[in-house]
Motif scaffolding. Structure first.
Motif, PDB file in Angstrom:
ATOM      1  N   SER A 161       2.269  10.195   0.665  1.00 34.98           N
ATOM      2  CA  SER A 161       1.317  10.027   1.878  1.00 34.98           C
ATOM      3  C   SER A 161       1.985   9.087   3.017  1.00 34.98           C
ATOM      4  O   SER A 161       2.144   9.104   4.079  1.00 34.98           O
ATOM      5  CB  SER A 161       0.260   9.356   1.639  1.00 34.98           C
ATOM      6  N   SER A 162       2.956   8.123   2.245  1.00 39.08           N
ATOM      7  CA  SER A 162       3.498   7.148   3.251  1.00 39.08           C
ATOM      8  C   SER A 162       4.717   7.763   3.986  1.00 39.08           C
ATOM      9  O   SER A 162       4.867   7.641   5.184  1.00 39.08           O
ATOM     10  CB  SER A 162       4.331   5.935   2.380  1.00 39.08           C
ATOM     11  N   GLU A 178       3.031   9.664   6.895  1.00 38.42           N
ATOM     12  CA  GLU A 178       2.449   8.875   7.944  1.00 38.42           C
ATOM     13  C   GLU A 178       3.601   8.361   8.621  1.00 38.42           C
ATOM     14  O   GLU A 178       3.464   8.026  10.008  1.00 38.42           O
ATOM     15  CB  GLU A 178       1.943   7.601   7.256  1.00 38.42           C
ATOM     16  N   ARG A 202      -6.627   1.689   4.600  1.00 42.31           N
ATOM     17  CA  ARG A 202      -7.529   1.961   3.433  1.00 42.31           C
ATOM     18  C   ARG A 202      -7.534   0.812   2.415  1.00 42.31           C
ATOM     19  O   ARG A 202      -8.867   0.531   1.953  1.00 42.31           O
ATOM     20  CB  ARG A 202      -6.755   3.077   2.947  1.00 42.31           C
ATOM     21  N   ILE A 203      -6.408   0.121   2.360  1.00 44.69           N
ATOM     22  CA  ILE A 203      -6.409  -0.824   1.468  1.00 44.69           C
ATOM     23  C   ILE A 203      -7.446  -2.019   2.098  1.00 44.69           C
ATOM     24  O   ILE A 203      -8.205  -2.744   1.167  1.00 44.69           O
ATOM     25  CB  ILE A 203      -5.197  -1.659   1.292  1.00 44.69           C
ATOM     26  N   ASP A 250      -0.213   9.099  -9.193  1.00 45.47           N
ATOM     27  CA  ASP A 250      -0.740   8.317  -8.297  1.00 45.47           C
ATOM     28  C   ASP A 250       0.514   7.902  -7.287  1.00 45.47           C
ATOM     29  O   ASP A 250       0.292   7.700  -6.082  1.00 45.47           O
ATOM     30  CB  ASP A 250      -1.697   7.050  -8.806  1.00 45.47           C
ATOM     31  N   LEU A 270       1.113   8.531  -3.454  1.00 47.86           N
ATOM     32  CA  LEU A 270       1.130   7.421  -2.591  1.00 47.86           C
ATOM     33  C   LEU A 270       2.364   7.513  -1.736  1.00 47.86           C
ATOM     34  O   LEU A 270       2.383   7.477  -0.435  1.00 47.86           O
ATOM     35  CB  LEU A 270       0.753   6.014  -3.230  1.00 47.86           C
ATOM     36  N   PHE A 272     -10.993   7.488   3.105  1.00 47.30           N
ATOM     37  CA  PHE A 272     -10.219   7.926   1.915  1.00 47.30           C
ATOM     38  C   PHE A 272     -10.004   9.166   1.839  1.00 47.30           C
ATOM     39  O   PHE A 272      -9.244   9.806   0.918  1.00 47.30           O
ATOM     40  CB  PHE A 272     -10.826   7.312   0.902  1.00 47.30           C
ATOM     41  N   ARG A 300      -3.825   5.211   8.051  1.00 46.15           N
ATOM     42  CA  ARG A 300      -2.914   4.587   7.234  1.00 46.15           C
ATOM     43  C   ARG A 300      -3.326   3.953   5.923  1.00 46.15           C
ATOM     44  O   ARG A 300      -4.425   3.558   5.837  1.00 46.15           O
ATOM     45  CB  ARG A 300      -2.297   3.635   8.151  1.00 46.15           C
ATOM     46  N   GLU A 301      -2.355   3.853   5.095  1.00 40.62           N
ATOM     47  CA  GLU A 301      -2.381   3.226   3.834  1.00 40.62           C
ATOM     48  C   GLU A 301      -3.168   1.633   4.120  1.00 40.62           C
ATOM     49  O   GLU A 301      -3.986   1.466   3.356  1.00 40.62           O
ATOM     50  CB  GLU A 301      -1.265   3.293   2.955  1.00 40.62           C
ATOM     51  N   ASN A 302      -2.449   0.923   4.802  1.00 37.53           N
ATOM     52  CA  ASN A 302      -2.745  -0.344   4.960  1.00 37.53           C
ATOM     53  C   ASN A 302      -4.501  -0.421   5.364  1.00 37.53           C
ATOM     54  O   ASN A 302      -5.086  -1.575   4.948  1.00 37.53           O
ATOM     55  CB  ASN A 302      -1.828  -1.098   5.954  1.00 37.53           C
TER      56      ASN A 302
END
Length: 243
Positions: free
Chosen positions: A239-240, A243, A152-153, A232, A236, A142, A148-150
């Motif tokens: 960040s996307s 990436e 982290r989720i 936020d 996000l 984190f 990648r965000e996926n």
């Protein structure tokens, strides 16, 4: 104002009062009944750093690091992440010092006292290991760039579970250690006669449980979940793109 948010604020303040009272009582307990604090030249007094620093670091700060996102819900998530990690670092440092003092107090005693034989020591070290691994995994997932965000989720439920598991394990270990100290050290008059030192130990134990229960409840109640703020979303999206 949302009624759920009002309830959260009341319980959050109660949690802080409970935690601070817990720390003050531990300090009073070791100061008035066990001679206060000392260095390695006096192993018995050096040991007293252990319950004090474990209470501050491994219970109070650990609990507050768990609640930081919900307690400061209007703060940017990036700031909360850094604060969350910072509180964990402070808790880890105090925990390491606390572990050193307890090993010193055993090894430097005359005659030396065996280490790692009690259930308290087993569960306590297990809690420290869970806490440490959780911190490393959380930092990489984190805070470190490039994840990648996926991912982290997907990792978030595990991060939450093991964070709470480690905290509950720390509370359980603290209760065992408190009882162990009272049985071995409250002897004149004995713990079984419930002298002042024994009553204070029991009150501290109750506060451990209440503080732990409040932290777990506030951290898991869906109505108290932090809602994303515009900053936020911007972070996000940024960040996307990166990436």
């Amino acid at each position: 104002m949302d009624p759920a948010l009002i309830n959260f604020k009341v319980l959050y303040v109660l949690t802080q009062l409970c935690g601070l009272t817990m720390i003050v009582l531990v300090g009073t307990w070791i100061g008035q009944h066990f001679g206060g604090l000392g260095g390695s030249s006096n192993p018995k007094l050096e040991f007293n750093w252990h319950p004090l620093f474990m209470t501050i670091g491994f219970i109070y700060l650990y609990g507050n690091s768990i609640l930081i996102y919900r307690g400061f819900r209007t703060t940017r998530k990036k700031t909360l992440k850094l604060t969350h990690a910072g509180i964990h670092i402070a808790a880890f440092i105090l925990t390491v010092i606390a572990l050193k003092t307890v090993f010193d107090s055993h090894n430097l005693a005359s005659p030396p006292i065996p280490n790692m034989y009690s259930l308290h020591s087993w569960l306590g070290l297990s809690a420290v290991i869970v806490f440490s691994l959780q911190y490393v995994a959380g930092f990489v997932a984190f805070l470190a760039p490039g994840v990648r965000e996926n991912y982290r989720i997907a990792l978030m439920p595990l991060h939450i579970y093991f964070g709470l598991f480690g905290f509950v394990l720390a509370i359980a270990s603290a209760l065992m250690g408190l009882t162990e100290k009272a049985i071995f050290a409250v002897t004149n008059p004995p713990y079984s006669s419930l002298p002042t030192a024994g009553v204070l130990a029991n009150v501290i134990g109750v506060l451990y449980v209440v503080f732990g229960a409040l932290v777990v409840y506030l951290a898991t109640e869906p109505a108290y979940k932090r809602k994303p703020i515009p900053e936020d979303t911007a972070l996000l999206n940024s960040s996307s793109v990166n990436e």
